[in-house]
Write a protein that holds these residues in place. Sequence first.
Motif: not given
Length: 381
Positions: A303-310, A353-364, A366-374
């Motif tokens: 898994l490759v995660l690409l973190l993006t923010v506003s 490919r890279c899986v895009i993750v929006d990292a703009s929300p609160a860190k908690e 973002v962590l939940r979303e990433v754990l689900l992806l993993i």
Amino acid sequence: PALKSKMGPSERAYSLCISAQDRILKARLHAEYTAKFGSELSNCRVLALVSFCPGATDSLQKGFLIQDSGDAAASARTQLFLRALQGASEHVRFCTYERDEAGRVWQSLWAPEGQSEQVCKACIVPAPEPHIHPSVLNIKNSVVFYRYEDAYSVLQEVSSTVVKLKITNVQYTFCPLLKLKVHYNHVFIFNMIYSGKTTLTESLKDSLKATLLKSPPGCISQWRKIFDDEPAIIRRAFYALGNYISASDIAKESIKSFVIVDRYWHSTAAYAIATEVGSGVSSLPPCHHEVYQWPEDLLKPDLVLLLTVSPEERVRRLLGRGVEKTKEETELEANNMFRQKVEEVYRRMENPRCVIVDASPAKEEVLREVLLLIRKHCSNL
């Protein structure tokens, strides 16, 4: 057409081409002239110039276009300076460009030092715009490497040209490495380009009881500053080989635990491609181009995660980042076009490919979303 439109009737332009066959020498000469022109030709406009054969791989030749101000005295000084450069190196070729009364621009090739006769003269005519940016012709095995041997051979050539001792020592660091072709199902790569990754990777490390690795690895990271000052082909080979060392570390650690990696091949290639293509996003290689494909002999992530923010959040985080950055990371923060190119290259990467993750929300969150992806992509978790 750009040359014809920008040249006044009394102005003269020059081109410089480096004709060395040795790719390391050619890269060093280009870097040397870039520095010299910036300090010695302040009265001139110096632009990047390339020549190439359409569709021919490795045909790109980098050079410079130098436009003087039209002042006779300044033009004479420029010619003397360029003549001195030509006399100092057998690998340099110069041409002069002048406009005639009919508005045509003529190119004259300078004769070798010591010869007075003109070698050849030709009229400049427009050429069709290439369907793909010409820099793409030389990306493979020049700034992006797809095999261990190709990247390693660059350092072998560097050592033969008697470079700095530390660079030669780095070469021997890579000698015992073996290519890794095994896929470890319980390995995933965490790859991001913006702020926020440090907090998230540490949180993931704790949540998964994982091992956190970085590329380039610690055994060579102390030489980053040395290689960052080297020409692109040497600098890129260093980072490429760092990925293979990281792959060896990943393979060893993955036997014991889950592995999170901060930066890997995607990051190395994205910066290289975005930098090499000097124009905007539209000039990048098209989707599914071979430059976006993962190397066959490099350990592949689950898994490759690409973190993006506003944009607003990016500015806020970068202001408080306070860590040491490479030249390219600094440019990523300051140059919006470069940042867009890097992100778009990430989006076009394939296999994996890279899986895009929006990292703009609160860190908690973002962590939940990433754990689900993993958990979704990594079967051994």
